[in-house]
Every structure is written in structure tokens, then in C-alpha cells.
Scaffold this active site. Structure first.
Site, PDB file in Angstrom:
ATOM      1  CE1 TYR A  16      -3.925  -2.155   0.463  1.00  0.00           C
ATOM      2  CE2 TYR A  16      -2.685  -3.190   2.234  1.00  0.00           C
ATOM      3  CZ  TYR A  16      -3.768  -3.185   1.362  1.00  0.00           C
ATOM      4  OH  TYR A  16      -4.680  -4.212   1.408  1.00  0.00           O
ATOM      5  CG  HIS A  21      -7.020   4.927   1.298  1.00  0.00           C
ATOM      6  ND1 HIS A  21      -7.747   6.096   1.474  1.00  0.00           N
ATOM      7  CD2 HIS A  21      -7.812   3.949   1.832  1.00  0.00           C
ATOM      8  CE1 HIS A  21      -8.885   5.829   2.070  1.00  0.00           C
ATOM      9  NE2 HIS A  21      -8.954   4.537   2.304  1.00  0.00           N
ATOM     10  CE1 TYR A  69      -4.128  -3.927   5.707  1.00  0.00           C
ATOM     11  CE2 TYR A  69      -4.862  -5.409   7.455  1.00  0.00           C
ATOM     12  CZ  TYR A  69      -4.047  -5.137   6.363  1.00  0.00           C
ATOM     13  OH  TYR A  69      -3.140  -6.075   5.936  1.00  0.00           O
ATOM     14  CG  ASN A  71     -11.802  -0.953   8.195  1.00  0.00           C
ATOM     15  OD1 ASN A  71     -10.712  -1.264   8.679  1.00  0.00           O
ATOM     16  ND2 ASN A  71     -12.689  -1.854   7.808  1.00  0.00           N
ATOM     17  CG  ASP A  96      -7.016   9.319   1.264  1.00  0.00           C
ATOM     18  OD1 ASP A  96      -6.696   8.942   2.410  1.00  0.00           O
ATOM     19  OD2 ASP A  96      -7.945   8.804   0.617  1.00  0.00           O
ATOM     20  CG  ASN A 117     -14.459   3.274   5.046  1.00  0.00           C
ATOM     21  OD1 ASN A 117     -15.578   3.770   5.133  1.00  0.00           O
ATOM     22  ND2 ASN A 117     -14.169   2.344   4.155  1.00  0.00           N
TER      23      ASN A 117
END
Length: 201
Positions: A16, A21, A69, A71, A96, A117
Site C-alpha cells: 500500500y 489512500h 487497516y 477502517n 487523502d 472510512n
């Protein structure tokens, strides 16, 4: 108003690293490097990576990258606010924003999660009374494209060039908020920039 915690949002893991994100991670990392913060350390109990900044004209700061993560970002923020006794009003979250073009940055003090989220989870766990630095990643190229696919995708080469070239401005946005306070900082960060206004903020 003084601020004591700066949180950059993103997802953990090398896969990632350069996704849209994760631009919040990148901004806080750049801020930590510029200010000479201590090395990042994983704090498993608090579910985050922490870098402490002291001896700076900006004051003592806890810099944070949640290791959950996206969320579940609020778990880390809540734990660290409790551990360091930091109220929501003294927290800044960098994340973001699809409603801003790549290269744009905005400061806001209130508002909903807007479908983000990570922000939604933080709001649900510590209350919405924290500052938000929103870093533009641009909107989806196709309306039918799933939002998750877009934000978890990497920047195009052109957009990556813009993000890299604008990183100093993102970092300066944090510095302005810390040094000037929200109202004066908002006046500088949020004003419309002319195409040749490259030296401002």
C-alpha cells in the site's frame, strides 16, 4: 489552541506504500524528517508507529501512523489520546481527499467523514473535534469505478510528480497550523492559488 498529536492515515504494508489512500502517511513522514523527530517505533499495545518530536519551536508532538487497516484507524488514535492524555481538540489528522484535485490541500476544523472510512472511525471513537488537513488525490476517472479500487490504486506518473513536487506545501500546512493556530492558518492554506503562485504558503 495548541496541538500535541499529528496523525497520518494510511494502510500498513509495502503493497500500500504509494497508493492514494496512503498520502497521509507520506506527509507525516516528511514532516517528521524535516523537523528531526525521533526514529519511528512500532508500539504494538497502541497499534501504531510513533515518532516523538521535542526541542522544536513547534513544541512537543506525538507523530502517529496507525498500524491497523484504514477502517480501524480510530483504535490507535483513541489509545494514544488516552495514554498521553491528549483531548480531541489537540489532534490533527492528515488524510487523502477525493474532492480535492491532486496538489491541493485544505484545512478544516469540522465536518463529516465524507465517506472516508479512516476519518469515520476516528470520529466515532474520540469525537469530531479535531483538525483535518485534507490532501487532494482527485476524483475517480469513471463514475462506476468502485471507490476502494481508486483509493487503493497508485498515483499515475503525472500525479505522482505533482504529489512529490507539492510535498513541501503539505508539510508547511502542518507547520502553519501549529505556529499560527487554526484561523490564521486556514486563511493561508485554503486561499485560492494562482498558477504561478509556487512560492506561497
Amino acid at each position: 489552541m495548541s496541538y500535541r498529536m499529528i496523525v497520518g492515515l494510511g494502510n500498513p504494508g509495502s503493497e500500500y506504500a504509494n497508493t492514494r489512500h496512503n498520502v497521509g502517511f507520506r506527509v507525516v513522514e516528511a514532516f517528521a524528517a524535516k523537523q528531526g523527530a525521533e526514529a519511528w517505533k512500532v508500539e504494538r499495545k497502541q497499534k501504531g508507529e510513533i515518532a516523538l518530536l521535542s526541542g522544536s519551536k513547534l513544541g512537543k508532538l506525538v507523530l502517529v501512523k496507525p498500524t491497523t487497516y484504514m477502517n480501524e484507524s480510530g483504535i490507535c488514535v483513541q489509545k494514544l489520546c488516552s495514554y498521553y492524555k491528549i483531548p480531541p481538540e489537540e489532534v490533527v489528522v492528515v488524510y487523502d481527499e477525493i474532492n480535492l484535485e491532486v496538489g491541493e490541500v485544505k484545512l478544516s476544523m469540522t465536518g463529516s467523514a465524507g465517506g472516508h472510512n479512516g476519518l469515520s472511525d476516528i470520529i466515532s471513537r474520540i469525537a469530531p473535534r479535531f483538525a483535518r488537513i485534507r490532501v487532494g488525490i482527485g476524483g475517480k476517472p469513471l463514475k462506476e469505478m468502485p471507490l476502494a479500487d481508486y483509493v487503493l490504486g497508485k498515483f499515475s506518473s503525472d500525479d505522482e510528480s505533482v504529489v512529490s513536487a507539492t510535498m513541501d506545501r503539505y508539510v508547511e500546512s502542518i507547520e502553519l497550523l501549529l505556529s499560527l493556530g487554526p484561523e490564521l492558518a486556514m486563511n493561508q492554506i485554503n486561499r485560492k492559488r494562482k498558477p504561478d503562485d509556487s512560492n506561497s504558503i
